[in-house]
Motif scaffolding. Structure first.
Motif, PDB file in Angstrom:
ATOM      1  N   PRO A  85      -2.604   6.952   1.881  1.00 56.17           N
ATOM      2  CA  PRO A  85      -3.906   7.449   1.413  1.00 56.17           C
ATOM      3  C   PRO A  85      -3.825   8.932   1.031  1.00 56.17           C
ATOM      4  O   PRO A  85      -2.988   9.652   1.560  1.00 56.17           O
ATOM      5  CB  PRO A  85      -4.821   7.284   2.622  1.00 56.17           C
ATOM      6  N   GLN A 115      -6.311   5.359  -2.233  1.00 54.86           N
ATOM      7  CA  GLN A 115      -4.987   4.826  -1.942  1.00 54.86           C
ATOM      8  C   GLN A 115      -4.538   3.963  -3.116  1.00 54.86           C
ATOM      9  O   GLN A 115      -5.329   3.188  -3.642  1.00 54.86           O
ATOM     10  CB  GLN A 115      -5.072   3.966  -0.678  1.00 54.86           C
ATOM     11  N   TRP A 123     -11.431   9.614   0.285  1.00 57.34           N
ATOM     12  CA  TRP A 123     -10.017   9.240   0.290  1.00 57.34           C
ATOM     13  C   TRP A 123      -9.765   8.087  -0.686  1.00 57.34           C
ATOM     14  O   TRP A 123     -10.664   7.284  -0.967  1.00 57.34           O
ATOM     15  CB  TRP A 123      -9.569   8.799   1.691  1.00 57.34           C
ATOM     16  N   LYS A 150      -5.885   1.601  -7.775  1.00 57.02           N
ATOM     17  CA  LYS A 150      -6.367   2.677  -6.915  1.00 57.02           C
ATOM     18  C   LYS A 150      -7.588   2.180  -6.156  1.00 57.02           C
ATOM     19  O   LYS A 150      -8.610   1.850  -6.753  1.00 57.02           O
ATOM     20  CB  LYS A 150      -6.731   3.878  -7.778  1.00 57.02           C
ATOM     21  N   PRO A 195       0.806  -1.227   0.000  1.00 63.42           N
ATOM     22  CA  PRO A 195       0.000   0.000   0.000  1.00 63.42           C
ATOM     23  C   PRO A 195       0.839   1.277   0.000  1.00 63.42           C
ATOM     24  O   PRO A 195       1.916   1.302   0.585  1.00 63.42           O
ATOM     25  CB  PRO A 195      -0.789  -0.107   1.312  1.00 63.42           C
ATOM     26  N   GLU A 196       0.339   2.305  -0.688  1.00 65.94           N
ATOM     27  CA  GLU A 196       0.945   3.637  -0.644  1.00 65.94           C
ATOM     28  C   GLU A 196       0.085   4.491   0.293  1.00 65.94           C
ATOM     29  O   GLU A 196      -1.005   4.087   0.662  1.00 65.94           O
ATOM     30  CB  GLU A 196       0.987   4.229  -2.059  1.00 65.94           C
TER      31      GLU A 196
END
Ligand SMILES: Cc1cc2nc3c(=O)[nH]c(=O)nc-3n(C[C@H](O)[C@H](O)[C@H](O)COP(=O)(O)OP(=O)(O)OC[C@H]3O[C@@H](n4cnc5c(N)ncnc54)[C@H](O)[C@@H]3O)c2cc1C
Lengths: 315, 256
Positions: A182, B166, B164, B157, A179-180
């Motif tokens: 948010p 991520q 929001w 994504k 994960p990057e």
């Protein structure tokens, strides 16, 4: 197998608001079943509730959420704590890992439940048009996630709980998602939460060319224009006007829902409004469950008439 | 890239639903059916990935005979071939058992990517994709709004709450559940409809795949939701109803 384990969610600023609703649900179930209730908390989010135990789930590999990491950690915790019921808040994150976790135990997650009565777990079908009661096979572990607002956080029994650190053995190679951080798409130019009156339009408007029909109403009422998701998905109105779980949460004095069916993901964004008006041609549309005033009819007839009447009243 | 799209046929969106005499499902007799909306977006994403990177798009659908019309539609839009797991009574399969059926069928194809919608408009459990991923041993991500190839893997994504998002990376093969609105749906062209007629649809049953029916969770009954709030219905002609509403807005809500 005994007791209830509530899996809470830690967001960017402490516990996710639905976590407390889920703890309240766990406490209620604990009283009904006469079984202990504990909670699992990731990271260091504070939780003060009357519980038999709080498991602090801690591991360097859990600092950012991944489905693989959370599943492995909770699988280990469930083996240790051996609960009969595992409850989750039905958040986007829970949707991402809880079905996988239940599968590890050969079970089906009963997702997005709105209540539980006498062993029957109630959830919505057809985006809220019907309800269904589900019966888990007796003697099997129940996994269930709870819909936003189905239980009330203000019913939570405050108190303290003995805390225990739970550090699962996790191997970095288990975590396949990388994960990057948010992010938000853009600064919100429109702050719907400041509006006194909101006119919100849904798929009942049919085409982009019909948007002026509701724009007129917003203008006459001095209201902000908002929309359900499909309208923004189609680009008929900008994303920043979307109300709901993926968009903004609003609570104006008056919210006028035009051609919106009332799916839960929309309702969570507006059901705190003081007065809700629904205009819909379907008398069974779920939006009428939260509306104070309803007009059952074709919006293309009702809305222009409403614009005239508002203008008349304004003089 | 070999992409499988698992899609489901559901009652058309504006259907008037009636509970069947059994009390356990709806009366399907007068309904029209369509591709579950998020699944249509999953199909579109697969077609766009194929157009960009080459490969094959295979539609996987479990459902009764009528589901063939949705499969044809997917083929007409550009899918290359289809697997139809034809079962009249899928009610005997819970989400896990059905995901087993789909996973078994998908595995035989050794796909690089499996896509499905994030939830169905009828049951709305939002689980089939995630459970398939677990059964197939694939990494997954849900509520996806963008898919890119990145090196030997993917960068996707994820939609989070309250606006929001991520990005997350993962290796291939993988499974993604797609959110409505990720792309713009195409219509089938006349040419596409014609071509679809000669495309392969493999028909199988769950028994062929060796997966027995199973329900760890069963439906006790379905019913219309009780009204939580007393909605005051303002009736009459549109003009009369509008006038009544203006009264309320003026004297009770006090916003006029
Ligand atoms: C993870 C996730 C996140 C989501 N986030 C959001 C979100 O943030 N916000 C959101 O809104 N949705 C969200 N959704 C989508 C949500 O589930 C619904 O699909 C969506 O809200 C439906 O929009 P709608 O009511 O406009 O359309 P529909 O459900 O299609 O309803 C249209 C309504 O218009 C009525 N109608 C049709 N024609 C007329 C007419 N001529 N006159 C009067 N009435 C008419 C119909 O009776 C119907 O009730 C999300 C879904 C998921 C799975």
């Amino acid at each position: 197998m005994n007791g209830i384990l509530v899996v809470t969610e830690t967001g960017l600023n402490g516990l996710h608001k639905m976590s407390l609703e889920t703890v309240a649900a766990g406490q209620q179930l604990s009283r009904e079943l006469g079984q202990p209730v504990s909670a699992a908390v990731f990271l260091t989010a504070p939780l003060s509730a009357k519980l038999d135990r709080v498991y602090r789930v801690q591991h360097d590999l859990l600092s950012a959420y991944t489905a693989d990491g959370y599943t492995a950690a909770l699988e280990a915790l469930i083996h240790q704590a051996d609960p009969a019921v595992v409850l989750f808040p039905h958040t986007y994150q829970v949707r991402d890992f809880a079905p996988k976790l239940a599968t590890r135990f050969g079970q089906v997650l009963i997702s997005d439940i709105i209540g539980v009565h006498e062993g029957k777990w109630r959830r919505q079908l057809f985006q809220g048009k019907l309800n269904a009661d589900f019966l888990p096979q007796p003697g099997t572990r129940v996994f269930a996630s709870i819909q936003a607002g189905a239980f009330r956080a203000d019913q939570l029994e405050a108190g303290a709980a003995p805390e225990e650190i739970f550090s699962p053995a996790l191997d970095p190679s288990l975590l396949r998602q990388k994960p990057e951080p948010p992010f938000r798409e853009s600064a919100r130019a429109v702050d719907l939460s400041a509006a006194d009156v909101i006119v919100s339009v849904g798929r009942g408007i049919k085409e982009q060319d019909n948007i002026p029909v509701v724009e007129e109403l917003a203008k006459a009422l001095g209201a902000e224009l908002a929309a359900s998701r499909p309208i923004c998905d189609n680009g008929w109105l900008p994303m920043e006007r979307q109300v709901g779980s993926s968009g903004q949460t609003v609570a104006p004095k008056v919210y006028v829902a035009v051609g919106i069916s009332g799916a839960i993901q929309h309702l969570v964004g507006m059901k705190g409004s003081k007065t809700i008006v629904a205009i819909n041609k379907d008398p069974n549309a779920p939006i009428f469950e939260v509306a104070d005033y309803g007009i059952i009819g074709d919006l293309f007839e009702v809305v222009p008439a409403l614009v005239d009447e508002v203008k008349k009243a304004r003089g | 890239m070999k992409i499988i799209v698992a899609l489901k046929q559901v009652p058309a969106r504006d259907s008037q639903l009636k509970v069947a005499p059994s009390g356990k499902w709806i009366d399907e007799s007068d309904l029209t059916f369509e591709i579950n909306e998020p699944d249509a977006y999953a199909l579109e994403e697969a077609l766009q990935l194929k157009e960009k990177h080459g490969g094959e798009v295979i539609v996987l659908c479990a459902g009764p005979e009528r589901a063939a019309s949705s499969i044809r539609e997917a083929l007409a839009k550009g899918a290359d071939r289809a697997i139809h797991i034809e079962e009249d009574d899928l009610g005997a399969y819970d989400t896990l058992a059905l995901a087993r059926v789909l996973a078994k069928a998908a595995e035989t194809e050794k796909p690089d990517l499996v896509l499905t919608g994030l939830q169905s408009d009828d049951l709305g459990s939002g689980q089939t994709g995630v459970v398939m991923a677990e059964l197939m041993g694939l990494p997954h991500a849900t509520i996806i709004m963008q898919v890119e190839l990145a090196g030997a893997g993917l960068r996707v994504k994820r939609e989070l709450e309250d606006g929001w998002f991520q990005f997350a990376g993962m290796p291939l093969p993988a499974l993604l559940t797609i959110q409505s609105g990720i792309n713009k749906l195409r219509y089938a062209t006349l040419m596409g409809i014609k071509k679809a007629k000669s495309k392969e649809i493999r028909r199988l049953t769950a028994a062929d795949l060796g997966v027995p029916p199973r329900s760890t969770v069963t439906v006790a009954g379905i019913f219309a939701p009780p009204r939580m709030k007393q909605t005051q219905i303002l009736d009459g002609s549109p003009r009369e109803a509008a006038a009544k509403l203006v009264e309320k807005l003026k004297f009770e809500a006090r916003v006029i």
